[in-house]
Design a protein around this motif. Structure first.
Motif, PDB file in Angstrom:
ATOM      1  N   LYS A 133       4.552  -0.680  17.391  1.00  9.77           N
ATOM      2  CA  LYS A 133       3.127  -0.948  17.572  1.00  9.77           C
ATOM      3  C   LYS A 133       2.724  -0.766  19.033  1.00  9.77           C
ATOM      4  O   LYS A 133       1.679  -0.181  19.334  1.00  9.77           O
ATOM      5  CB  LYS A 133       2.808  -2.368  17.107  1.00  9.77           C
ATOM      6  CG  LYS A 133       1.335  -2.671  17.028  1.00  9.77           C
ATOM      7  CD  LYS A 133       1.085  -4.051  16.437  1.00  9.77           C
ATOM      8  CE  LYS A 133       1.299  -4.000  14.957  1.00  9.77           C
ATOM      9  NZ  LYS A 133       0.898  -5.224  14.252  1.00  9.77           N
ATOM     10  N   LEU A 134       3.529  -1.255  19.961  1.00 12.09           N
ATOM     11  CA  LEU A 134       3.207  -1.128  21.387  1.00 12.09           C
ATOM     12  C   LEU A 134       3.335   0.310  21.876  1.00 12.09           C
ATOM     13  O   LEU A 134       2.577   0.731  22.750  1.00 12.09           O
ATOM     14  CB  LEU A 134       4.072  -2.068  22.224  1.00 12.09           C
ATOM     15  CG  LEU A 134       3.752  -3.552  22.066  1.00 12.09           C
ATOM     16  CD1 LEU A 134       4.667  -4.387  22.941  1.00 12.09           C
ATOM     17  CD2 LEU A 134       2.306  -3.853  22.355  1.00 12.09           C
ATOM     18  N   SER A 135       4.265   1.050  21.311  1.00 16.87           N
ATOM     19  CA  SER A 135       4.377   2.467  21.667  1.00 16.87           C
ATOM     20  C   SER A 135       3.113   3.214  21.268  1.00 16.87           C
ATOM     21  O   SER A 135       2.549   3.980  22.056  1.00 16.87           O
ATOM     22  CB  SER A 135       5.587   3.092  20.972  1.00 16.87           C
ATOM     23  OG  SER A 135       5.631   4.480  21.217  1.00 16.87           O
ATOM     24  N   SER A 136       2.649   2.971  20.067  1.00 16.41           N
ATOM     25  CA  SER A 136       1.425   3.610  19.579  1.00 16.41           C
ATOM     26  C   SER A 136       0.213   3.173  20.399  1.00 16.41           C
ATOM     27  O   SER A 136      -0.614   3.999  20.802  1.00 16.41           O
ATOM     28  CB  SER A 136       1.224   3.262  18.108  1.00 16.41           C
ATOM     29  OG  SER A 136       0.024   3.779  17.632  1.00 16.41           O
TER      30      SER A 136
ATOM     31  N   GLY B 187       0.234   2.035  23.483  1.00 15.81           N
ATOM     32  CA  GLY B 187       0.366   2.605  24.821  1.00 15.81           C
ATOM     33  C   GLY B 187      -0.087   4.052  24.860  1.00 15.81           C
ATOM     34  O   GLY B 187      -0.812   4.468  25.765  1.00 15.81           O
ATOM     35  N   SER B 188       0.311   4.821  23.865  1.00 17.35           N
ATOM     36  CA  SER B 188      -0.096   6.228  23.802  1.00 17.35           C
ATOM     37  C   SER B 188      -1.603   6.356  23.617  1.00 17.35           C
ATOM     38  O   SER B 188      -2.244   7.199  24.251  1.00 17.35           O
ATOM     39  CB  SER B 188       0.628   6.933  22.656  1.00 17.35           C
ATOM     40  OG  SER B 188       2.012   6.959  22.895  1.00 17.35           O
ATOM     41  N   ASP B 189      -2.167   5.525  22.740  1.00 16.68           N
ATOM     42  CA  ASP B 189      -3.618   5.556  22.510  1.00 16.68           C
ATOM     43  C   ASP B 189      -4.383   5.205  23.785  1.00 16.68           C
ATOM     44  O   ASP B 189      -5.344   5.876  24.150  1.00 16.68           O
ATOM     45  CB  ASP B 189      -4.019   4.588  21.393  1.00 16.68           C
ATOM     46  CG  ASP B 189      -3.580   5.047  20.016  1.00 16.68           C
ATOM     47  OD1 ASP B 189      -3.148   6.219  19.883  1.00 16.68           O
ATOM     48  OD2 ASP B 189      -3.644   4.237  19.072  1.00 16.68           O
ATOM     49  N   LEU B 190      -3.950   4.154  24.466  1.00 18.46           N
ATOM     50  CA  LEU B 190      -4.628   3.730  25.687  1.00 18.46           C
ATOM     51  C   LEU B 190      -4.513   4.780  26.786  1.00 18.46           C
ATOM     52  O   LEU B 190      -5.478   5.050  27.499  1.00 18.46           O
ATOM     53  CB  LEU B 190      -4.061   2.393  26.179  1.00 18.46           C
ATOM     54  CG  LEU B 190      -4.518   1.173  25.407  1.00 18.46           C
ATOM     55  CD1 LEU B 190      -3.612  -0.012  25.693  1.00 18.46           C
ATOM     56  CD2 LEU B 190      -5.954   0.831  25.731  1.00 18.46           C
ATOM     57  N   LYS B 191      -3.345   5.364  26.906  1.00 14.09           N
ATOM     58  CA  LYS B 191      -3.127   6.366  27.939  1.00 14.09           C
ATOM     59  C   LYS B 191      -4.028   7.586  27.720  1.00 14.09           C
ATOM     60  O   LYS B 191      -4.453   8.235  28.665  1.00 14.09           O
ATOM     61  CB  LYS B 191      -1.660   6.775  27.952  1.00 14.09           C
ATOM     62  CG  LYS B 191      -1.184   7.288  29.271  1.00 14.09           C
ATOM     63  CD  LYS B 191       0.320   7.423  29.256  1.00 14.09           C
ATOM     64  CE  LYS B 191       0.803   8.078  30.519  1.00 14.09           C
ATOM     65  NZ  LYS B 191       2.227   8.342  30.493  1.00 14.09           N
ATOM     66  N   SER B 192      -4.346   7.863  26.446  1.00 14.12           N
ATOM     67  CA  SER B 192      -5.225   8.990  26.148  1.00 14.12           C
ATOM     68  C   SER B 192      -6.699   8.588  26.158  1.00 14.12           C
ATOM     69  O   SER B 192      -7.559   9.406  25.884  1.00 14.12           O
ATOM     70  CB  SER B 192      -4.856   9.614  24.807  1.00 14.12           C
ATOM     71  OG  SER B 192      -5.129   8.722  23.749  1.00 14.12           O
ATOM     72  N   GLY B 193      -6.983   7.311  26.461  1.00 17.50           N
ATOM     73  CA  GLY B 193      -8.363   6.865  26.615  1.00 17.50           C
ATOM     74  C   GLY B 193      -8.997   6.270  25.380  1.00 17.50           C
ATOM     75  O   GLY B 193     -10.202   6.056  25.342  1.00 17.50           O
ATOM     76  N   HIS B 194      -8.196   5.967  24.373  1.00 20.32           N
ATOM     77  CA  HIS B 194      -8.725   5.393  23.137  1.00 20.32           C
ATOM     78  C   HIS B 194      -8.238   3.952  22.998  1.00 20.32           C
ATOM     79  O   HIS B 194      -7.115   3.638  23.363  1.00 20.32           O
ATOM     80  CB  HIS B 194      -8.278   6.197  21.926  1.00 20.32           C
ATOM     81  CG  HIS B 194      -8.692   7.633  21.988  1.00 20.32           C
ATOM     82  ND1 HIS B 194      -9.988   8.034  21.810  1.00 20.32           N
ATOM     83  CD2 HIS B 194      -7.977   8.753  22.232  1.00 20.32           C
ATOM     84  CE1 HIS B 194     -10.050   9.351  21.935  1.00 20.32           C
ATOM     85  NE2 HIS B 194      -8.844   9.808  22.198  1.00 20.32           N
ATOM     86  N   LEU B 195      -9.093   3.112  22.435  1.00 20.33           N
ATOM     87  CA  LEU B 195      -8.721   1.714  22.251  1.00 20.33           C
ATOM     88  C   LEU B 195      -9.173   1.249  20.878  1.00 20.33           C
ATOM     89  O   LEU B 195     -10.350   1.370  20.530  1.00 20.33           O
ATOM     90  CB  LEU B 195      -9.367   0.834  23.327  1.00 20.33           C
ATOM     91  CG  LEU B 195      -9.153  -0.667  23.146  1.00 20.33           C
ATOM     92  CD1 LEU B 195      -7.693  -1.022  23.394  1.00 20.33           C
ATOM     93  CD2 LEU B 195     -10.036  -1.451  24.075  1.00 20.33           C
TER      94      LEU B 195
END
Length: 137
Positions: free
Chosen positions: A85-88, A90-98
């Motif tokens: 869950k945290l990997s997903s 982290g990837s979403d946040l890094k790409s600018g999505h929340l």
């Protein structure tokens, strides 16, 4: 024999929990991902993305420690699920999505895992990693 894996598990899980709470959950609750200047908003998202990936890495280390301990082995499934869950996240946040639901769900899972660990004799408390630790992975 079980003390070293337990101590390492507590350290790695504590760093993961601390990174999540300091760089993702608290800024999320403060609205840092949705308002403010463009640069501050993007910076908060990037920091949170890195923190999510750092937390994932720390939880993977915690999984290895749990495998080495008969006492903690029952925590393997919830730790592995939280790591994914945290990997997903982290990837979403890094790409600018929340996804606000993902942030709240991860926080709930952390609370539940901390409770389960405490029942197994491993009391986890948040350990705030430095910005350099988070950036370095």
């Amino acid at each position: 024999m079980g003390h070293l894996p337990t101590a390492k598990f507590v350290l790695h899980a504590g760093l993961a929990f601390g990174a999540f709470h300091r760089y993702i959950y608290k800024p999320f609750k403060a609205g840092s991902f949705t308002r403010g200047s463009f640069l501050k908003h993007k910076l908060a998202l990037v920091k949170a993305g890195l923190a999510g990936l750092f937390a994932y890495h720390e939880l993977k280390l915690a999984v290895a420690d749990a495998k080495a301990s008969p006492i903690l082995s029952k925590l393997l499934t919830p730790v592995t699920a939280l790591a994914a869950k945290l990997s997903s996240l982290g990837s979403d946040l890094k790409s600018g999505h929340l996804d606000p639901g993902s942030v709240e769900s991860a926080n709930s899972d952390i609370t539940s895992l901390a409770s389960q660990a405490r029942q197994s004799g491993a009391s986890i408390s948040d350990q705030i990693p430095s910005a350099a630790q988070v950036a370095g992975g």
